[in-house]
Design an enzyme around this catalytic site. Structure first.
Site, PDB file in Angstrom:
ATOM      1  N   ARG A  94     -12.814  -9.357 -10.662  1.00 53.36           N
ATOM      2  CA  ARG A  94     -11.699  -8.544 -11.162  1.00 53.36           C
ATOM      3  C   ARG A  94     -10.631  -9.419 -11.840  1.00 53.36           C
ATOM      4  NH1 ARG A  94      -9.784  -5.142  -6.300  1.00 53.36           N
ATOM      5  NH2 ARG A  94      -8.191  -4.584  -7.801  1.00 53.36           N
ATOM      6  N   GLN A 125       1.862  -0.439  -7.781  1.00 53.89           N
ATOM      7  CA  GLN A 125       0.791  -0.677  -6.805  1.00 53.89           C
ATOM      8  C   GLN A 125      -0.230  -1.648  -7.387  1.00 53.89           C
ATOM      9  OE1 GLN A 125      -0.479   3.337  -4.880  1.00 53.89           O
ATOM     10  NE2 GLN A 125       0.483   3.849  -6.828  1.00 53.89           N
ATOM     11  N   VAL A 127      -2.020  -4.970  -9.029  1.00 61.16           N
ATOM     12  CA  VAL A 127      -2.024  -6.378  -8.631  1.00 61.16           C
ATOM     13  C   VAL A 127      -2.295  -7.285  -9.841  1.00 61.16           C
ATOM     14  CG1 VAL A 127      -2.681  -5.882  -6.244  1.00 61.16           C
ATOM     15  CG2 VAL A 127      -4.488  -6.218  -7.937  1.00 61.16           C
ATOM     16  N   HIS A 143       1.554  -3.970  -3.517  1.00 60.41           N
ATOM     17  CA  HIS A 143       0.236  -4.349  -2.991  1.00 60.41           C
ATOM     18  C   HIS A 143      -0.153  -5.784  -3.339  1.00 60.41           C
ATOM     19  CE1 HIS A 143      -0.929   0.216  -2.814  1.00 60.41           C
ATOM     20  NE2 HIS A 143      -0.120  -0.142  -1.844  1.00 60.41           N
ATOM     21  N   CYS A 171      -8.260 -23.158   3.651  1.00 61.73           N
ATOM     22  CA  CYS A 171      -6.823 -23.431   3.634  1.00 61.73           C
ATOM     23  C   CYS A 171      -6.589 -24.917   3.936  1.00 61.73           C
ATOM     24  CB  CYS A 171      -6.135 -22.558   4.687  1.00 61.73           C
ATOM     25  SG  CYS A 171      -4.395 -22.975   4.900  1.00 61.73           S
ATOM     26  N   GLY A 211      -0.031   7.228 -13.565  1.00 62.35           N
ATOM     27  CA  GLY A 211      -1.351   6.598 -13.456  1.00 62.35           C
ATOM     28  C   GLY A 211      -1.781   6.286 -12.042  1.00 62.35           C
ATOM     29  N   SER A 213      -3.440   8.066  -8.365  1.00 63.15           N
ATOM     30  CA  SER A 213      -4.066   9.252  -7.760  1.00 63.15           C
ATOM     31  C   SER A 213      -3.230   9.791  -6.609  1.00 63.15           C
ATOM     32  CB  SER A 213      -5.482   8.908  -7.282  1.00 63.15           C
ATOM     33  OG  SER A 213      -5.431   7.801  -6.404  1.00 63.15           O
TER      34      SER A 213
HETATM   35  C1  BJW Z   1      -4.643   7.246 -15.855  1.00 63.85           C
HETATM   36  C2  BJW Z   1      -5.272   6.745 -16.977  1.00 63.85           C
HETATM   37  C3  BJW Z   1      -4.465   6.506 -18.098  1.00 63.85           C
HETATM   38  C4  BJW Z   1      -6.764   6.964 -15.445  1.00 63.85           C
HETATM   39  N1  BJW Z   1      -3.167   6.770 -18.039  1.00 63.85           N
HETATM   40  N2  BJW Z   1      -3.353   7.507 -15.823  1.00 63.85           N
HETATM   41  C5  BJW Z   1      -0.739   8.196   6.215  1.00 63.85           C
HETATM   42  C6  BJW Z   1      -1.726   9.167   6.141  1.00 63.85           C
HETATM   43  C7  BJW Z   1      -3.062   8.789   6.003  1.00 63.85           C
HETATM   44  C8  BJW Z   1      -3.446   7.461   5.941  1.00 63.85           C
HETATM   45  C9  BJW Z   1      -2.474   6.522   6.015  1.00 63.85           C
HETATM   46  C10 BJW Z   1      -1.147   6.881   6.159  1.00 63.85           C
HETATM   47  N3  BJW Z   1      -0.422   5.747   6.200  1.00 63.85           N
HETATM   48  C11 BJW Z   1      -1.238   4.694   6.080  1.00 63.85           C
HETATM   49  C12 BJW Z   1      -2.501   5.142   5.961  1.00 63.85           C
HETATM   50  C13 BJW Z   1      -3.710   4.295   5.830  1.00 63.85           C
HETATM   51  C14 BJW Z   1      -3.921   3.754   4.440  1.00 63.85           C
HETATM   52  C15 BJW Z   1      -4.122   4.918   3.481  1.00 63.85           C
HETATM   53  O1  BJW Z   1      -3.258   5.293   2.712  1.00 63.85           O
HETATM   54  N4  BJW Z   1      -5.312   5.475   3.467  1.00 63.85           N
HETATM   55  C16 BJW Z   1      -5.636   6.578   2.578  1.00 63.85           C
HETATM   56  C17 BJW Z   1      -6.829   6.184   1.723  1.00 63.85           C
HETATM   57  C18 BJW Z   1      -5.857   7.802   3.363  1.00 63.85           C
HETATM   58  N5  BJW Z   1      -2.818   2.915   4.014  1.00 63.85           N
HETATM   59  C19 BJW Z   1      -2.753   1.644   4.387  1.00 63.85           C
HETATM   60  O2  BJW Z   1      -3.594   1.147   5.102  1.00 63.85           O
HETATM   61  C20 BJW Z   1      -1.577   0.826   3.922  1.00 63.85           C
HETATM   62  N6  BJW Z   1      -1.025   0.109   5.010  1.00 63.85           N
HETATM   63  C21 BJW Z   1      -0.230   0.680   5.890  1.00 63.85           C
HETATM   64  O3  BJW Z   1       0.207   1.809   5.772  1.00 63.85           O
HETATM   65  O4  BJW Z   1       0.069  -0.139   6.932  1.00 63.85           O
HETATM   66  C22 BJW Z   1       0.811   0.361   8.048  1.00 63.85           C
HETATM   67  C23 BJW Z   1       0.959  -0.764   9.044  1.00 63.85           C
HETATM   68  C24 BJW Z   1       2.104  -0.820   9.810  1.00 63.85           C
HETATM   69  C25 BJW Z   1       2.264  -1.837  10.739  1.00 63.85           C
HETATM   70  C26 BJW Z   1       1.284  -2.802  10.906  1.00 63.85           C
HETATM   71  C27 BJW Z   1       0.133  -2.761  10.136  1.00 63.85           C
HETATM   72  C28 BJW Z   1      -0.022  -1.729   9.210  1.00 63.85           C
HETATM   73  C29 BJW Z   1      -2.041  -0.255   2.947  1.00 63.85           C
HETATM   74  C30 BJW Z   1      -2.533   0.301   1.662  1.00 63.85           C
HETATM   75  C31 BJW Z   1      -3.002  -0.840   0.760  1.00 63.85           C
HETATM   76  C32 BJW Z   1      -3.727  -0.337  -0.458  1.00 63.85           C
HETATM   77  N7  BJW Z   1      -4.341  -1.433  -1.100  1.00 63.85           N
HETATM   78  C33 BJW Z   1      -5.134  -1.202  -2.306  1.00 63.85           C
HETATM   79  C34 BJW Z   1      -5.911  -2.491  -2.625  1.00 63.85           C
HETATM   80  C35 BJW Z   1      -4.989  -3.534  -3.233  1.00 63.85           C
HETATM   81  C36 BJW Z   1      -5.731  -4.730  -3.702  1.00 63.85           C
HETATM   82  C37 BJW Z   1      -6.765  -4.387  -4.742  1.00 63.85           C
HETATM   83  O5  BJW Z   1      -6.422  -3.903  -5.839  1.00 63.85           O
HETATM   84  O6  BJW Z   1      -7.939  -4.619  -4.460  1.00 63.85           O
HETATM   85  O7  BJW Z   1      -4.278  -0.847  -3.397  1.00 63.85           O
HETATM   86  S1  BJW Z   1      -6.212   0.211  -2.183  1.00 63.85           S
HETATM   87  C38 BJW Z   1      -6.013   0.759  -3.843  1.00 63.85           C
HETATM   88  O8  BJW Z   1      -5.348   2.035  -3.901  1.00 63.85           O
HETATM   89  C39 BJW Z   1      -5.061  -0.253  -4.477  1.00 63.85           C
HETATM   90  C40 BJW Z   1      -4.208   0.632  -5.329  1.00 63.85           C
HETATM   91  O9  BJW Z   1      -2.984  -0.016  -5.606  1.00 63.85           O
HETATM   92  C41 BJW Z   1      -4.061   1.873  -4.476  1.00 63.85           C
HETATM   93  C42 BJW Z   1      -3.714   3.094  -5.245  1.00 63.85           C
HETATM   94  O10 BJW Z   1      -4.676   3.404  -6.184  1.00 63.85           O
HETATM   95  P1  BJW Z   1      -4.233   3.996  -7.589  1.00 63.85           P
HETATM   96  O11 BJW Z   1      -3.396   3.002  -8.280  1.00 63.85           O
HETATM   97  O12 BJW Z   1      -3.668   5.335  -7.393  1.00 63.85           O
HETATM   98  O13 BJW Z   1      -5.627   4.042  -8.379  1.00 63.85           O
HETATM   99  P2  BJW Z   1      -6.747   5.151  -8.406  1.00 63.85           P
HETATM  100  O14 BJW Z   1      -7.962   4.494  -8.954  1.00 63.85           O
HETATM  101  O15 BJW Z   1      -6.868   5.859  -7.121  1.00 63.85           O
HETATM  102  O16 BJW Z   1      -6.205   6.238  -9.446  1.00 63.85           O
HETATM  103  C43 BJW Z   1      -6.059   5.963 -10.803  1.00 63.85           C
HETATM  104  C44 BJW Z   1      -5.317   7.127 -11.448  1.00 63.85           C
HETATM  105  O17 BJW Z   1      -5.088   6.800 -12.813  1.00 63.85           O
HETATM  106  C45 BJW Z   1      -6.097   8.454 -11.453  1.00 63.85           C
HETATM  107  O18 BJW Z   1      -5.234   9.506 -11.022  1.00 63.85           O
HETATM  108  C46 BJW Z   1      -6.475   8.649 -12.922  1.00 63.85           C
HETATM  109  O19 BJW Z   1      -6.504  10.015 -13.321  1.00 63.85           O
HETATM  110  C47 BJW Z   1      -5.340   7.944 -13.597  1.00 63.85           C
HETATM  111  N8  BJW Z   1      -5.630   7.448 -14.945  1.00 63.85           N
HETATM  112  N9  BJW Z   1      -6.632   6.634 -16.744  1.00 63.85           N
HETATM  113  C48 BJW Z   1      -2.651   7.299 -16.923  1.00 63.85           C
HETATM  114  N10 BJW Z   1      -5.017   6.023 -19.264  1.00 63.85           N
END
Ligand code: BJW
Length: 270
Positions: A94, A125, A127, A143, A171, A211, A213
């Site tokens: 990536r 969000q 990276v 993130h 490390c 952009g 989800s």
């Molecule tokens: C366009 C387009 C164009 C296309 N123009 N648009 C509450 C409820 C349920 C679950 C949880 C909760 N709280 C926490 C959770 C658990 C979990 C979570 O959310 N799970 C869900 C899946 C249910 N969250 C976590 O674990 C988080 N941590 C946490 O809450 O910790 C608490 C804690 C407390 C104390 C101690 C320990 C912990 C951490 C979340 C980390 C997310 N990390 C990632 C990976 C980052 C590294 C990497 O990139 O590899 O972040 S996951 C991934 O999703 C990445 C993204 O930043 C993130 C969001 O995705 P995004 O950006 O929305 O992308 P897509 O692909 O989903 O969508 C793309 C969009 O673009 C689409 O809508 C398209 O239509 C659109 N699009 N072309 C405009 N041209």
């Protein structure tokens, strides 16, 4: 720029595949007035903002060797513990994509928008570091960043290490594996970044969700925080998300096309 009778400002754009051949974008006049009057704009971006640069969105189908893996199954500490080499290689793949492409018109339009508002907070969000490359300042990275590396055990950011051919490398301080400095599922977001994002959502008068989800918490809750504090929320996305029915304005289309049109409509260049 033309204003039509139905309360829209019509911006002419170059028709192309990504905007499905459209040659105009209609921006509601009410939205333009809202932006011009705004004192603090906060923006949350997701992977879709970088899609037009050629970076696959997080939930896009993976290609080539990676097609058989779900990204959700690679972005976690457990995945790294199970198979550190696999996860390291996925991020190297990536990073290579990101290194070969550039920010797009949407990134630049956000940097431009900041120049027209007295207070502006850009929360991402993503990276890939593209907002900074496009000239945005003080970007709140929720993130982490793909280009930084940290120790898996001590979580210290590491700038240099010995390349002994091992993947992932070790490390230099403690000998544990190095990993990308990004936030995986189940991990805590950087507290200062999360607090800055919540504070901005709570005080802004206009909040953009662009952009993303809106599936991943806690970022997904930021538009709701903004709404609860009285801000108008605007979404830009080519597809419908769980947020769409709740927002004041939903602009359907790619951000690389819609954002420049919106900035041009609100603050026309001479
Ligand atoms: C366009 C387009 C164009 C296309 N123009 N648009 C509450 C409820 C349920 C679950 C949880 C909760 N709280 C926490 C959770 C658990 C979990 C979570 O959310 N799970 C869900 C899946 C249910 N969250 C976590 O674990 C988080 N941590 C946490 O809450 O910790 C608490 C804690 C407390 C104390 C101690 C320990 C912990 C951490 C979340 C980390 C997310 N990390 C990632 C990976 C980052 C590294 C990497 O990139 O590899 O972040 S996951 C991934 O999703 C990445 C993204 O930043 C993130 C969001 O995705 P995004 O950006 O929305 O992308 P897509 O692909 O989903 O969508 C793309 C969009 O673009 C689409 O809508 C398209 O239509 C659109 N699009 N072309 C405009 N041209």
């Amino acid at each position: 720029m033309d204003a039509d009778k139905a309360g829209f400002c019509v911006i002419r754009i170059r028709p192309c595949l990504k905007n499905r051949g459209r040659n105009v974008i209609q921006i509601p006049i009410d939205l333009i007035q809202l932006l011009r009057a705004a004192k603090h704009i906060a923006v949350l971006t997701g992977a879709g903002v970088s899609a037009e640069s050629g970076v696959p969105t997080f939930r896009d189908a993976q290609t080539g060797l990676w097609a058989k893996y779900r990204p959700e199954d690679l972005a976690s500490p457990d995945a790294f513990r199970r198979n550190p080499r696999l996860v390291w290689d996925w991020y190297a793949w990536r990073r290579d994509i990101v290194d070969r492409v550039k920010p797009n018109a949407g990134h630049y339009a956000l940097a431009e928008m900041a120049r027209h508002v007295s207070s502006f907070t850009l929360i991402t969000q993503n990276v890939d570091g593209f907002h900074q490359q496009a000239g945005s300042e003080n970007v709140v990275e929720l993130h982490g960043n793909l280009r930084r590396v940290k120790c898996f055990r001590e979580e210290v950011v590491i700038d240099e290490w010995l390349d002994a051919g091992e993947v992932p490398p070790r490390c230099p301080r403690c000998g544990d594996h190095l990993r990308p400095d990004v936030v995986w599922f189940g991990e805590r977001l950087p507290p200062a970044a999360l607090q800055a994002a919540i504070d901005a959502a709570a005080v802004c008068d206009v909040f953009f969700s662009i952009g993303t989800s809106g599936l991943v918490e806690p970022a997904a809750s930021l538009p709701r925080v903004a709404m609860e504090h009285g801000a108008k929320v605007i979404e830009i996305n080519p597809t419908i998300t769980p947020l769409t029915p709740l927002v004041s304005f939903a602009l359907s289309g790619p951000s690389g096309v819609v954002l420049p049109a919106l900035v041009q409509a609100a603050w026309p260049s001479r």
